[in-house]
Design a protein around this motif. Sequence first.
Motif, mmCIF file in Angstrom:
data_model
loop_
_atom_site.group_PDB
_atom_site.id
_atom_site.type_symbol
_atom_site.label_atom_id
_atom_site.label_comp_id
_atom_site.label_asym_id
_atom_site.label_seq_id
_atom_site.Cartn_x
_atom_site.Cartn_y
_atom_site.Cartn_z
ATOM 1 N N ASN A 138 0.809 -1.217 0.000
ATOM 2 C CA ASN A 138 0.000 0.000 0.000
ATOM 3 C C ASN A 138 0.842 1.267 0.000
ATOM 4 O O ASN A 138 0.354 2.340 -0.370
ATOM 5 C CB ASN A 138 -0.942 0.011 1.205
ATOM 6 N N LYS A 139 2.105 1.170 0.405
ATOM 7 C CA LYS A 139 2.988 2.337 0.372
ATOM 8 C C LYS A 139 3.225 2.821 -1.049
ATOM 9 O O LYS A 139 3.671 3.955 -1.262
ATOM 10 C CB LYS A 139 4.330 2.009 1.033
ATOM 11 N N PHE A 140 2.962 1.957 -2.031
ATOM 12 C CA PHE A 140 3.238 2.302 -3.427
ATOM 13 C C PHE A 140 1.975 2.533 -4.249
ATOM 14 O O PHE A 140 2.049 2.729 -5.452
ATOM 15 C CB PHE A 140 4.070 1.183 -4.076
ATOM 16 N N ARG A 141 0.837 2.493 -3.588
ATOM 17 C CA ARG A 141 -0.430 2.684 -4.297
ATOM 18 C C ARG A 141 -0.730 4.168 -4.419
ATOM 19 O O ARG A 141 -0.887 4.869 -3.426
ATOM 20 C CB ARG A 141 -1.567 1.957 -3.569
ATOM 21 N N LEU A 142 -0.843 4.641 -5.650
ATOM 22 C CA LEU A 142 -1.097 6.050 -5.904
ATOM 23 C C LEU A 142 -2.592 6.349 -5.858
ATOM 24 O O LEU A 142 -3.422 5.432 -5.821
ATOM 25 C CB LEU A 142 -0.518 6.439 -7.266
ATOM 26 N N ALA A 143 -2.923 7.629 -5.892
ATOM 27 C CA ALA A 143 -4.319 8.044 -5.785
ATOM 28 C C ALA A 143 -5.171 7.486 -6.924
ATOM 29 O O ALA A 143 -6.373 7.248 -6.743
ATOM 30 C CB ALA A 143 -4.396 9.566 -5.770
ATOM 31 N N ASP A 144 -4.562 7.258 -8.087
ATOM 32 C CA ASP A 144 -5.320 6.736 -9.234
ATOM 33 C C ASP A 144 -5.404 5.210 -9.245
ATOM 34 O O ASP A 144 -5.916 4.616 -10.193
ATOM 35 C CB ASP A 144 -4.714 7.231 -10.555
ATOM 36 N N GLY A 145 -4.896 4.576 -8.182
ATOM 37 C CA GLY A 145 -4.964 3.125 -8.084
ATOM 38 C C GLY A 145 -3.782 2.400 -8.673
ATOM 39 O O GLY A 145 -3.643 1.183 -8.505
ATOM 40 N N LYS A 146 -2.902 3.111 -9.373
ATOM 41 C CA LYS A 146 -1.720 2.485 -9.952
ATOM 42 C C LYS A 146 -0.637 2.327 -8.886
ATOM 43 O O LYS A 146 -0.674 2.981 -7.840
ATOM 44 C CB LYS A 146 -1.191 3.333 -11.114
ATOM 45 N N TYR A 147 0.334 1.463 -9.188
ATOM 46 C CA TYR A 147 1.433 1.232 -8.258
ATOM 47 C C TYR A 147 2.725 1.762 -8.868
ATOM 48 O O TYR A 147 3.018 1.513 -10.043
ATOM 49 C CB TYR A 147 1.569 -0.254 -7.935
ATOM 50 N N CYS A 148 3.489 2.485 -8.045
ATOM 51 C CA CYS A 148 4.717 3.097 -8.549
ATOM 52 C C CYS A 148 5.963 2.296 -8.183
ATOM 53 O O CYS A 148 7.085 2.710 -8.480
ATOM 54 C CB CYS A 148 4.840 4.516 -8.010
ATOM 55 N N GLY A 149 5.782 1.178 -7.534
ATOM 56 C CA GLY A 149 6.909 0.343 -7.149
ATOM 57 C C GLY A 149 6.406 -0.913 -6.473
ATOM 58 O O GLY A 149 5.201 -1.071 -6.239
ATOM 59 N N LEU A 150 7.326 -1.796 -6.172
ATOM 60 C CA LEU A 150 6.978 -3.065 -5.545
ATOM 61 C C LEU A 150 7.855 -3.296 -4.321
ATOM 62 O O LEU A 150 9.077 -3.123 -4.390
ATOM 63 C CB LEU A 150 7.182 -4.208 -6.535
ATOM 64 N N PRO A 151 7.270 -3.655 -3.180
ATOM 65 C CA PRO A 151 8.091 -3.941 -2.004
ATOM 66 C C PRO A 151 8.976 -5.162 -2.262
ATOM 67 O O PRO A 151 8.504 -6.169 -2.784
ATOM 68 C CB PRO A 151 7.061 -4.210 -0.911
ATOM 69 N N PHE A 152 10.258 -5.031 -1.919
ATOM 70 C CA PHE A 152 11.195 -6.117 -2.239
ATOM 71 C C PHE A 152 11.765 -6.776 -0.986
ATOM 72 O O PHE A 152 11.817 -7.985 -0.876
ATOM 73 C CB PHE A 152 12.311 -5.583 -3.128
ATOM 74 N N ASN A 153 12.231 -5.982 -0.050
ATOM 75 C CA ASN A 153 12.684 -6.532 1.236
ATOM 76 C C ASN A 153 12.619 -5.432 2.273
ATOM 77 O O ASN A 153 12.389 -4.269 1.951
ATOM 78 C CB ASN A 153 14.102 -7.121 1.136
ATOM 79 N N GLY A 154 12.815 -5.787 3.530
ATOM 80 C CA GLY A 154 12.776 -4.762 4.565
ATOM 81 C C GLY A 154 13.080 -5.332 5.938
ATOM 82 O O GLY A 154 13.342 -6.531 6.091
ATOM 83 N N TRP A 155 13.077 -4.466 6.929
ATOM 84 C CA TRP A 155 13.216 -4.901 8.320
ATOM 85 C C TRP A 155 12.128 -4.239 9.154
ATOM 86 O O TRP A 155 11.610 -3.189 8.796
ATOM 87 C CB TRP A 155 14.595 -4.587 8.900
ATOM 88 N N VAL A 156 11.760 -4.908 10.227
ATOM 89 C CA VAL A 156 10.751 -4.359 11.128
ATOM 90 C C VAL A 156 11.369 -4.160 12.515
ATOM 91 O O VAL A 156 12.275 -4.883 12.914
ATOM 92 C CB VAL A 156 9.509 -5.276 11.248
#
Length: 448
Positions: A124-142
């Motif tokens: 959801n961090k990459f979901r734009l207002a028009d519903g498109k996605y500007c990137g894809l989550p690949f890895n991370g840490w919590v």
Amino acid sequence: MKNKLRIFTLALLFCLFSASAQAKTSISFWTTEIAPDRQAVIEYLIRAFQIHNRSIKVTVRGVEENKFAAELAAAHANGTAPDIISCSSDLMVAFSKKGWINCCGTQKVLDHVGKDNFFSGPLNKFRLADGKYCGLPFNGWVQGIWYRKDWFAKKGLPAPDSWENILNAARAFHDPQNGKYGILVGTRNDSYAEQVFTHLALSAGVTEFDKNGKVVFDSPETAATLKFYKQLSKYTPPGPQWWRGRDFYMQGRLAMMFYSTFIMDDLAIPAVAANSLSPDNFNELQGAEYDGMLLRNTGMVSSIKGTRKAAFGVIHALGLLKSENMKKQAAAVRFANFLYQDDAYITWLHMVPGGMLPMLKHIASTPAFYRDAQGVFQKYSRKRVKEIVSGFENIRSFSLIDGVLIPQAAQASEQGIISEMIDGTLQLDTPPAEAVSKAAAKMKAIND
């Protein structure tokens, strides 16, 4: 005649091979993973991809994260922009605002991998207002609260998954006269204190700026969070504390600590843990032997509930950039699809076990994921890893509001506004409401 035919056939094959070689589509991959050992893993993955995709050539370039935006802008200006990139999620959203991201190609990868296979929080961090996605989550840490399950069980206390449970446990275990402390939070002016506060603040619904860039930090919720933070600081080991305070936990002197998943290898591997088992960093610590039971006796809560559930962490993204060359765009999509294949994806994650956690839900159930070279994940059960990565479902940040990147949040962090606010309340005894108002005024100055 046969010799002439054979020569002609060989010549024809040579011409076809040469034409095929000349027809290769070359794409460039930029990444913030610049360490030599990580670059070696990426080169290995590229070779594996090219074996099965002989018409595509991939070159990789490592770029420091703090230089990534400037270098990408320069590359766009001179027509040498890469075709695919991996960097922080905030950078990716910023690049989309500049119109550099190939959202159609991104959607193709999302459709191929499966939208439901991703943790929804990071996606959801990459979901734009028009519903498109500007990137894809690949890895991370919590980040989360790592705690002594065995101590909690003896006292019959619930896991520290809410403000109430955290405070009650901190009080119950705090026994400084016997060298034991309730919890570790940051008590000096640095980024660790900011990270701990941010996690708690997000669970209280606090934001710094709204999606229009207006400062909304000066609120009762923020003041309540700072007041709660000050309460917890009373149960923290003495002196201005920072991440190094993990030594108290590793040496059996601490009930709970805020820390990222980078602690996973310290808990699992004696050679890594040795760095936290010495008496060198704190006068209160005499050093200790590696506790082989500590990993088993440690629990972790990644989502904390104040008025809402919230997790905190960092997401790195994969992104496709626009190109007038359709073959390049198609090749970049193909390479991205390859990087999400289980074997390739797990190989990437194993570059930093614990520091790189999966964005795909099923990976934590995949046997190969638990066979990293260091043997870190072999020490963790699938259930425990799933509990840790589940925090990605509720991950939040100050820098993204309703799909809108808030660059002022990054500037506020760079200026250390939150850590200064915490320091003022803890060291100068500034009332929380007053400290919050001062911090908000500094944030407003960013817009001036």
